[in-house]
Design an enzyme around this catalytic site. Structure first.
Site, PDB file in Angstrom:
ATOM      1  N   SER A   1      21.547  95.092 -53.838  1.00 16.53           N
ATOM      2  CA  SER A   1      22.073  94.009 -53.016  1.00 16.53           C
ATOM      3  C   SER A   1      23.486  94.360 -52.576  1.00 16.53           C
ATOM      4  O   SER A   1      24.272  94.901 -53.361  1.00 16.53           O
ATOM      5  CB  SER A   1      22.082  92.693 -53.808  1.00 16.53           C
ATOM      6  OG  SER A   1      22.606  91.646 -53.022  1.00 16.53           O
TER       7      SER A   1
ATOM      8  N   HIS B   1      24.802  92.022 -44.670  1.00 14.09           N
ATOM      9  CA  HIS B   1      24.177  91.821 -45.979  1.00 14.09           C
ATOM     10  C   HIS B   1      22.808  92.491 -45.983  1.00 14.09           C
ATOM     11  O   HIS B   1      22.090  92.464 -44.982  1.00 14.09           O
ATOM     12  CB  HIS B   1      24.009  90.324 -46.257  1.00 14.09           C
ATOM     13  CG  HIS B   1      22.927  90.026 -47.264  1.00 14.09           C
ATOM     14  ND1 HIS B   1      21.630  89.671 -46.884  1.00 14.09           N
ATOM     15  CD2 HIS B   1      22.926  90.049 -48.615  1.00 14.09           C
ATOM     16  CE1 HIS B   1      20.901  89.475 -47.968  1.00 14.09           C
ATOM     17  NE2 HIS B   1      21.654  89.709 -49.024  1.00 14.09           N
TER      18      HIS B   1
ATOM     19  N   ASN C   1      19.415  93.295 -48.986  1.00 17.92           N
ATOM     20  CA  ASN C   1      18.897  93.171 -50.348  1.00 17.92           C
ATOM     21  C   ASN C   1      17.438  93.594 -50.347  1.00 17.92           C
ATOM     22  O   ASN C   1      16.658  93.142 -49.497  1.00 17.92           O
ATOM     23  CB  ASN C   1      19.030  91.720 -50.831  1.00 17.92           C
ATOM     24  CG  ASN C   1      18.358  91.495 -52.172  1.00 17.92           C
ATOM     25  OD1 ASN C   1      17.137  91.409 -52.266  1.00 17.92           O
ATOM     26  ND2 ASN C   1      19.159  91.370 -53.204  1.00 17.92           N
ATOM     27  N   TYR C   2      17.062  94.468 -51.273  1.00 20.15           N
ATOM     28  CA  TYR C   2      15.655  94.847 -51.433  1.00 20.15           C
ATOM     29  C   TYR C   2      15.328  94.860 -52.921  1.00 20.15           C
ATOM     30  O   TYR C   2      16.075  95.427 -53.720  1.00 20.15           O
ATOM     31  CB  TYR C   2      15.386  96.206 -50.771  1.00 20.15           C
ATOM     32  CG  TYR C   2      15.522  96.112 -49.274  1.00 20.15           C
ATOM     33  CD1 TYR C   2      14.524  95.512 -48.512  1.00 20.15           C
ATOM     34  CD2 TYR C   2      16.672  96.552 -48.629  1.00 20.15           C
ATOM     35  CE1 TYR C   2      14.660  95.359 -47.138  1.00 20.15           C
ATOM     36  CE2 TYR C   2      16.821  96.410 -47.256  1.00 20.15           C
ATOM     37  CZ  TYR C   2      15.802  95.806 -46.518  1.00 20.15           C
ATOM     38  OH  TYR C   2      15.941  95.647 -45.176  1.00 20.15           O
ATOM     39  N   ARG C   3      14.207  94.195 -53.266  1.00 18.27           N
ATOM     40  CA  ARG C   3      13.930  93.948 -54.676  1.00 18.27           C
ATOM     41  C   ARG C   3      12.424  94.000 -54.972  1.00 18.27           C
ATOM     42  O   ARG C   3      11.586  93.837 -54.093  1.00 18.27           O
ATOM     43  CB  ARG C   3      14.478  92.587 -55.095  1.00 18.27           C
ATOM     44  CG  ARG C   3      13.955  91.442 -54.223  1.00 18.27           C
ATOM     45  CD  ARG C   3      14.721  90.152 -54.454  1.00 18.27           C
ATOM     46  NE  ARG C   3      14.261  89.066 -53.595  1.00 18.27           N
ATOM     47  CZ  ARG C   3      14.705  88.849 -52.365  1.00 18.27           C
ATOM     48  NH1 ARG C   3      15.625  89.640 -51.857  1.00 18.27           N
ATOM     49  NH2 ARG C   3      14.237  87.846 -51.645  1.00 18.27           N
TER      50      ARG C   3
ATOM     51  N   GLY D   1      21.967  85.652 -69.622  1.00 21.72           N
ATOM     52  CA  GLY D   1      22.570  86.974 -69.749  1.00 21.72           C
ATOM     53  C   GLY D   1      22.953  87.611 -68.436  1.00 21.72           C
ATOM     54  O   GLY D   1      23.363  88.769 -68.407  1.00 21.72           O
TER      55      GLY D   1
ATOM     56  N   ARG E   1      25.068  88.635 -65.106  1.00 16.23           N
ATOM     57  CA  ARG E   1      26.483  88.974 -64.943  1.00 16.23           C
ATOM     58  C   ARG E   1      27.036  88.217 -63.739  1.00 16.23           C
ATOM     59  O   ARG E   1      26.748  88.563 -62.592  1.00 16.23           O
ATOM     60  CB  ARG E   1      26.642  90.478 -64.746  1.00 16.23           C
ATOM     61  CG  ARG E   1      28.068  90.974 -64.873  1.00 16.23           C
ATOM     62  CD  ARG E   1      28.066  92.497 -64.976  1.00 16.23           C
ATOM     63  NE  ARG E   1      29.384  92.988 -65.301  1.00 16.23           N
ATOM     64  CZ  ARG E   1      30.282  93.378 -64.384  1.00 16.23           C
ATOM     65  NH1 ARG E   1      29.962  93.295 -63.105  1.00 16.23           N
ATOM     66  NH2 ARG E   1      31.455  93.848 -64.752  1.00 16.23           N
TER      67      ARG E   1
END
Length: 438
Positions: free
Chosen positions: A194, A208, A210-212, A395, A397
């Site tokens: 991202s 921007h 993002n690849y997921r 958890g 970040r």
């Protein structure tokens, strides 16, 4: 080698219990083996042959190990930091899609960071690796206060564990039929790259991408998987040539896989980045898709790979074109849209206070957010799926999740652009998305 040594020792002892036929056989080579004198000589020849075979195997293994080390060293040079899963583990599972996806996001991170560094050589990326105690970790690369970029972040994360109830509820609201175990557990694995890039020059747009990839194991062992992502542009001032270049680059990538993809994902992008409380889009769009699990895992992966490779050619030429454009103090201040502090607190329950900074060139004090970036903050904190998922995942970040926010921000009450101004021009496009490629 051990067998050869044992054969040699046996031949050296030459036990007297051997029959005459056996003694005659030891004195000659077996059929098909060149003759040598005496059993001991033949045994030495056999041992030598086996020893040569063992040496050959050793050399082959040593050569393979050297090749693996060379490949791993090459991967270390290519990446910004060692992969979350480790180089050896990725090599061992190189045929699995999860490993291929992790390699892709690592390569994309490095490629984008190096391209941006070349544009802003006086600045450098801070590389920060982090671990998630529940499972996995990530690599955050952030450049701040450069000559060209105010802030540019390119993050990679690979996390796994148990999906939280809040995250599962969010996914079910999108139509995911997730069947948890009796104790409510849903093992998951998610990985992605991202990036948000905020330039200093108001004539360079924010970008921007993002690849997921997401995978969830249900109670009966069935695995649900899907891909998501996209690339979009948020300019402060509209430049139609830039908009056409950006969209044409993305369309060409989509068309290589299916001619239906660009119009579908372009509309999805316009709809997804819709700021409902304003009736405007965040920017001039691009492509966006989510929950894509067909036609096949391999075909979707190939499409995502093509999209990731298009990030640099879609954006870097625009930065090169405008990063040294001149601009007035008024353009630097930009068009600051309306948003009262009460609205901010209501929408996100968070207030970030930034101190004003004075620049050395004109000694002007800036405590602001351009119109486009103001919209950026509102969308990311209120609607964005990735931000929501990150904040709902134990958890996570927070620094990496909120990396997308700029260094400075400001909202002025009831600021309206003059008619026929540049600010009014971009506002019209945000309210009524255009077709940039036909």
């Amino acid at each position: 080698m051990a067998a050869a040594a044992q054969l040699l020792r046996g031949a050296a002892r030459a036990p007297p219990a051997l029959s005459a036929a056996s003694r005659r056989w030891l004195g000659s080579a077996p059929p098909g083996v060149p003759a040598v004198r005496g059993g001991r000589r033949w045994a030495l020849a056999a041992a030598g042959a086996l020893g040569g075979l063992g040496l050959g195997l050793w050399r082959r293994r040593a050569s393979m190990a050297a090749a693996e080390e060379e490949e791993e060293e090459e991967m270390r040079r290519r990446f910004m930091a060692p992969p979350v899963s480790g180089l050896r583990e990725l090599r061992r599972r190189r045929r699995e899609l999860g490993s291929r996806m992790e390699l892709l996001i690592m390569e994309t991170q490095a490629e984008v960071c190096r391209a941006l560094s070349a544009l802003d050589p006086g600045a450098s990326f801070a590389v920060d690796t982090w671990e998630r105690k529940e499972g996995g970790g990530g690599i955050s690369c952030v450049l701040q206060d450069g000559e060209v970029f105010e802030k540019a972040g390119v993050n990679v994360s690979v996390v796994f564990g148990q999906l939280s109830e809040e995250a599962a509820r969010q996914m079910r609201s999108r139509g995911k039929a997730l069947k948890a175990t009796e104790d409510g557990k849903l093992p998951f694995c998610a990985m992605g790259v991202s990036s948000v890039i905020h330039p200093k020059n108001p004539h360079v747009p924010t970008m921007h991408f993002n690849y997921r990839y997401f995978e969830i194991e249900e109670a009966d062992g069935t695995k649900q998987w899907w891909f998501g992502g996209g690339t979009d542009l948020t300019p402060t001032y509209l430049n139609e040539e830039d908009a056409v270049h950006f969209h044409k680059t993305l369309k060409e990538v989509c068309d290589k896989h299916d001619l239906k993809l660009y119009p579908k994902y372009k509309k999805w992008c316009d709809d997804y980045f819709h700021i409902k409380h304003r009736g405007e889009r965040r920017g001039i769009g691009g492509i966006f898709f989510d929950d894509v699990d067909s036609p096949s895992k391999e075909e979707v992966f190939q499409f995502v790979q093509s999209c990731a490779k298009a990030v640099v050619p879609s954006y870097v030429p625009i930065v090169k074109k405008h990063c040294h454009d001149s601009y007035t103090p008024e353009e630097k201040l930009g068009f600051i849209l309306t948003l009262s502090m009460v609205e901010i607190l209501f929408l996100f329950d968070v207030c970030y206070l930034k101190k004003a900074r004075s620049t050395s060139d004109n000694k002007r004090v800036f405590l602001l957010y351009f119109r486009s970036l103001c919209r950026y903050v509102e969308f990311n904190l209120v609607y964005d799926r990735g931000t929501k998922f990150g904040l709902l995942t134990p958890g996570s970040r927070i620094e990496s999740i909120l990396m997308s926010l700029p260094l400075t921000a400001r909202w002025e009450y009831m600021n309206t652009p003059p008619e026929s101004s540049k600010e009014a021009e971009i506002l019209e496009v945000l309210r009524n998305p255009k077709d940039w490629v036909h």
